[in-house]
Write a protein that holds these residues in place. Structure first.
Motif, PDB file in Angstrom:
ATOM      1  N   SER A 133       1.991   2.627  -2.127  1.00  0.00           N
ATOM      2  CA  SER A 133       0.863   3.386  -1.596  1.00  0.00           C
ATOM      3  C   SER A 133      -0.270   2.481  -1.123  1.00  0.00           C
ATOM      4  O   SER A 133      -0.699   2.558   0.022  1.00  0.00           O
ATOM      5  CB  SER A 133       0.334   4.344  -2.662  1.00  0.00           C
ATOM      6  N   ARG A 134      -0.734   1.619  -2.012  1.00  0.00           N
ATOM      7  CA  ARG A 134      -1.940   0.856  -1.708  1.00  0.00           C
ATOM      8  C   ARG A 134      -1.700  -0.430  -0.933  1.00  0.00           C
ATOM      9  O   ARG A 134      -2.537  -0.850  -0.158  1.00  0.00           O
ATOM     10  CB  ARG A 134      -2.694   0.529  -2.999  1.00  0.00           C
ATOM     11  N   PHE A 135      -0.567  -1.065  -1.127  1.00  0.00           N
ATOM     12  CA  PHE A 135      -0.315  -2.325  -0.438  1.00  0.00           C
ATOM     13  C   PHE A 135       0.496  -2.149   0.834  1.00  0.00           C
ATOM     14  O   PHE A 135       0.371  -2.939   1.754  1.00  0.00           O
ATOM     15  CB  PHE A 135       0.371  -3.329  -1.365  1.00  0.00           C
ATOM     16  N   GLU A 136       1.361  -1.116   0.876  1.00  0.00           N
ATOM     17  CA  GLU A 136       2.166  -0.889   2.075  1.00  0.00           C
ATOM     18  C   GLU A 136       1.702   0.316   2.875  1.00  0.00           C
ATOM     19  O   GLU A 136       2.186   0.554   3.979  1.00  0.00           O
ATOM     20  CB  GLU A 136       3.647  -0.730   1.699  1.00  0.00           C
ATOM     21  N   GLY A 137       0.778   1.118   2.313  1.00  0.00           N
ATOM     22  CA  GLY A 137       0.201   2.229   3.045  1.00  0.00           C
ATOM     23  C   GLY A 137       1.111   3.438   3.224  1.00  0.00           C
ATOM     24  O   GLY A 137       0.903   4.245   4.123  1.00  0.00           O
ATOM     25  N   LEU A 138       2.093   3.610   2.365  1.00  0.00           N
ATOM     26  CA  LEU A 138       3.004   4.747   2.490  1.00  0.00           C
ATOM     27  C   LEU A 138       2.372   6.009   1.910  1.00  0.00           C
ATOM     28  O   LEU A 138       1.578   5.949   0.973  1.00  0.00           O
ATOM     29  CB  LEU A 138       4.318   4.467   1.760  1.00  0.00           C
ATOM     30  N   SER A 139       2.745   7.143   2.460  1.00  0.00           N
ATOM     31  CA  SER A 139       2.292   8.436   1.941  1.00  0.00           C
ATOM     32  C   SER A 139       3.138   8.808   0.728  1.00  0.00           C
ATOM     33  O   SER A 139       4.188   8.202   0.472  1.00  0.00           O
ATOM     34  CB  SER A 139       2.443   9.506   3.016  1.00  0.00           C
ATOM     35  N   HIS A 140       2.703   9.850   0.009  1.00  0.00           N
ATOM     36  CA  HIS A 140       3.480  10.285  -1.156  1.00  0.00           C
ATOM     37  C   HIS A 140       4.866  10.773  -0.738  1.00  0.00           C
ATOM     38  O   HIS A 140       5.850  10.555  -1.457  1.00  0.00           O
ATOM     39  CB  HIS A 140       2.740  11.373  -1.933  1.00  0.00           C
ATOM     40  N   ALA A 141       4.953  11.411   0.421  1.00  0.00           N
ATOM     41  CA  ALA A 141       6.258  11.878   0.906  1.00  0.00           C
ATOM     42  C   ALA A 141       7.181  10.687   1.187  1.00  0.00           C
ATOM     43  O   ALA A 141       8.368  10.711   0.837  1.00  0.00           O
ATOM     44  CB  ALA A 141       6.082  12.725   2.159  1.00  0.00           C
ATOM     45  N   GLU A 142       6.645   9.639   1.810  1.00  0.00           N
ATOM     46  CA  GLU A 142       7.446   8.451   2.108  1.00  0.00           C
ATOM     47  C   GLU A 142       7.861   7.725   0.827  1.00  0.00           C
ATOM     48  O   GLU A 142       8.990   7.239   0.713  1.00  0.00           O
ATOM     49  CB  GLU A 142       6.664   7.507   3.026  1.00  0.00           C
ATOM     50  N   ILE A 143       6.937   7.664  -0.130  1.00  0.00           N
ATOM     51  CA  ILE A 143       7.250   7.022  -1.413  1.00  0.00           C
ATOM     52  C   ILE A 143       8.353   7.806  -2.122  1.00  0.00           C
ATOM     53  O   ILE A 143       9.309   7.226  -2.640  1.00  0.00           O
ATOM     54  CB  ILE A 143       5.988   6.941  -2.302  1.00  0.00           C
ATOM     55  N   ALA A 144       8.212   9.122  -2.142  1.00  0.00           N
ATOM     56  CA  ALA A 144       9.204   9.970  -2.800  1.00  0.00           C
ATOM     57  C   ALA A 144      10.586   9.761  -2.192  1.00  0.00           C
ATOM     58  O   ALA A 144      11.582   9.636  -2.920  1.00  0.00           O
ATOM     59  CB  ALA A 144       8.780  11.435  -2.692  1.00  0.00           C
ATOM     60  N   GLU A 145      10.628   9.690  -0.877  1.00  0.00           N
ATOM     61  CA  GLU A 145      11.917   9.486  -0.206  1.00  0.00           C
ATOM     62  C   GLU A 145      12.496   8.113  -0.540  1.00  0.00           C
ATOM     63  O   GLU A 145      13.670   7.989  -0.850  1.00  0.00           O
ATOM     64  CB  GLU A 145      11.727   9.622   1.307  1.00  0.00           C
ATOM     65  N   MET A 147      11.889   6.181  -3.135  1.00  0.00           N
ATOM     66  CA  MET A 147      12.213   5.992  -4.556  1.00  0.00           C
ATOM     67  C   MET A 147      13.140   7.087  -5.100  1.00  0.00           C
ATOM     68  O   MET A 147      13.478   7.059  -6.278  1.00  0.00           O
ATOM     69  CB  MET A 147      10.924   5.950  -5.375  1.00  0.00           C
ATOM     70  N   ASN A 148      13.480   8.041  -4.257  1.00  0.00           N
ATOM     71  CA  ASN A 148      14.332   9.151  -4.673  1.00  0.00           C
ATOM     72  C   ASN A 148      13.704   9.939  -5.826  1.00  0.00           C
ATOM     73  O   ASN A 148      14.348  10.204  -6.845  1.00  0.00           O
ATOM     74  CB  ASN A 148      15.734   8.656  -5.035  1.00  0.00           C
ATOM     75  N   ILE A 149      12.408  10.259  -5.666  1.00  0.00           N
ATOM     76  CA  ILE A 149      11.680  11.092  -6.622  1.00  0.00           C
ATOM     77  C   ILE A 149      10.999  12.190  -5.817  1.00  0.00           C
ATOM     78  O   ILE A 149      11.031  12.177  -4.590  1.00  0.00           O
ATOM     79  CB  ILE A 149      10.624  10.271  -7.416  1.00  0.00           C
ATOM     80  N   THR A 150      10.352  13.134  -6.497  1.00  0.00           N
ATOM     81  CA  THR A 150       9.651  14.193  -5.775  1.00  0.00           C
ATOM     82  C   THR A 150       8.267  13.706  -5.373  1.00  0.00           C
ATOM     83  O   THR A 150       7.733  12.743  -5.933  1.00  0.00           O
ATOM     84  CB  THR A 150       9.502  15.462  -6.634  1.00  0.00           C
ATOM     85  N   ARG A 151       7.681  14.412  -4.417  1.00  0.00           N
ATOM     86  CA  ARG A 151       6.322  14.102  -3.971  1.00  0.00           C
ATOM     87  C   ARG A 151       5.327  14.278  -5.127  1.00  0.00           C
ATOM     88  O   ARG A 151       4.406  13.492  -5.303  1.00  0.00           O
ATOM     89  CB  ARG A 151       5.969  15.031  -2.801  1.00  0.00           C
ATOM     90  N   VAL A 152       5.534  15.323  -5.922  1.00  0.00           N
ATOM     91  CA  VAL A 152       4.659  15.591  -7.068  1.00  0.00           C
ATOM     92  C   VAL A 152       4.754  14.461  -8.085  1.00  0.00           C
ATOM     93  O   VAL A 152       3.732  14.027  -8.640  1.00  0.00           O
ATOM     94  CB  VAL A 152       5.016  16.960  -7.707  1.00  0.00           C
ATOM     95  N   THR A 153       5.944  13.954  -8.301  1.00  0.00           N
ATOM     96  CA  THR A 153       6.123  12.832  -9.224  1.00  0.00           C
ATOM     97  C   THR A 153       5.403  11.595  -8.700  1.00  0.00           C
ATOM     98  O   THR A 153       4.754  10.873  -9.463  1.00  0.00           O
ATOM     99  CB  THR A 153       7.624  12.538  -9.434  1.00  0.00           C
ATOM    100  N   SER A 154       5.484  11.365  -7.397  1.00  0.00           N
ATOM    101  CA  SER A 154       4.776  10.235  -6.794  1.00  0.00           C
ATOM    102  C   SER A 154       3.273  10.351  -7.025  1.00  0.00           C
ATOM    103  O   SER A 154       2.619   9.388  -7.429  1.00  0.00           O
ATOM    104  CB  SER A 154       5.079  10.167  -5.293  1.00  0.00           C
ATOM    105  N   LYS A 155       2.737  11.536  -6.808  1.00  0.00           N
ATOM    106  CA  LYS A 155       1.296  11.752  -7.030  1.00  0.00           C
ATOM    107  C   LYS A 155       0.940  11.552  -8.502  1.00  0.00           C
ATOM    108  O   LYS A 155      -0.081  10.937  -8.819  1.00  0.00           O
ATOM    109  CB  LYS A 155       0.896  13.161  -6.592  1.00  0.00           C
ATOM    110  N   SER A 156       1.778  12.066  -9.375  1.00  0.00           N
ATOM    111  CA  SER A 156       1.527  11.937 -10.813  1.00  0.00           C
ATOM    112  C   SER A 156       1.520  10.466 -11.231  1.00  0.00           C
ATOM    113  O   SER A 156       0.636  10.020 -11.969  1.00  0.00           O
ATOM    114  CB  SER A 156       2.599  12.698 -11.587  1.00  0.00           C
ATOM    115  N   TYR A 157       2.502   9.701 -10.757  1.00  0.00           N
ATOM    116  CA  TYR A 157       2.537   8.265 -11.053  1.00  0.00           C
ATOM    117  C   TYR A 157       1.278   7.568 -10.538  1.00  0.00           C
ATOM    118  O   TYR A 157       0.733   6.689 -11.193  1.00  0.00           O
ATOM    119  CB  TYR A 157       3.766   7.604 -10.437  1.00  0.00           C
TER     120      TYR A 157
END
Length: 186
Positions: A133-145, A147-157
């Motif tokens: 998120s902070r160093f590569e600038g990815l959105s929660h949706a991109e991170i979720a995809e 890392m194979n996790i949900t968007r909500v999990t990404s936000k929670s982390y």
């Protein structure tokens, strides 16, 4: 419809205008954050479509074409607004390599190292979400995809990572660090 428009058919232009106005206006609102500027952008976009109508017969995806034209016009508007003569001196001094003193450079490196230390103390999943998120600038949706996790999990982390980083940094009671992190990361 594009074939008719490319030959100068004003009725085809009117239909296309009415069909795509909301789409272009929405792009303008998203980028320019102003209803008036979004309206101007939409008008400019359709003026450009009319002026370039002869090339439209070769366009495969007209919706994508409109998005690109409107986005580029919006970016040009923002670029002209930022890079004015009044801002030139400020921008040159801001981005000058020698703008920071050696002391400021050392302080920045120290702050950056503390942040990286704080991130390194996170559990692996939180660490990865924070870095993406902070160093590569990815959105929660991109991170979720990725890392194979949900968007909500990404936000929670991310929420948990930020809290842990704040806690880690609070032990240093370093005021410039808190200001820097508030501006750029937290």
């Amino acid at each position: 419809m594009l074939q008719r428009l490319s030959t100068g058919d004003q009725h085809a232009f009117r239909e296309i205008f009415e069909q795509h106005w909301d789409q272009i206006h929405a792009v303008g609102l998203k980028i320019l954050k102003s209803p008036e500027l979004a309206k101007d952008l939409a008008q400019d976009t359709f003026m450009k479509v009319w002026h370039n109508r002869e090339q439209l017969k070769d366009v495969k995806s007209f919706r994508a074409y409109l998005n690109v034209v409107s986005r580029n016009l919006a970016i040009d508007h923002l670029r002209k607004k930022v890079f004015t003569a009044e801002n030139e001196e400020y921008l040159v001094s801001y981005f000058a390599e020698d703008a920071a003193t050696p002391g400021e450079d050392a302080e920045y490196r120290e702050l950056e190292q503390l942040l990286h230390d704080a991130v390194d103390h996170l559990p692996p999943q939180m660490q990865q979400v924070f870095r993406l998120s902070r160093f590569e600038g990815l959105s929660h949706a991109e991170i979720a995809e990725r890392m194979n996790i949900t968007r909500v999990t990404s936000k929670s982390y991310m929420v948990r990572a930020l809290a842990a980083i704040r806690k880690y940094l609070s032990q240093y009671q370093y005021e410039p660090l808190i200001c820097w992190l508030a501006l750029f990361f937290l």
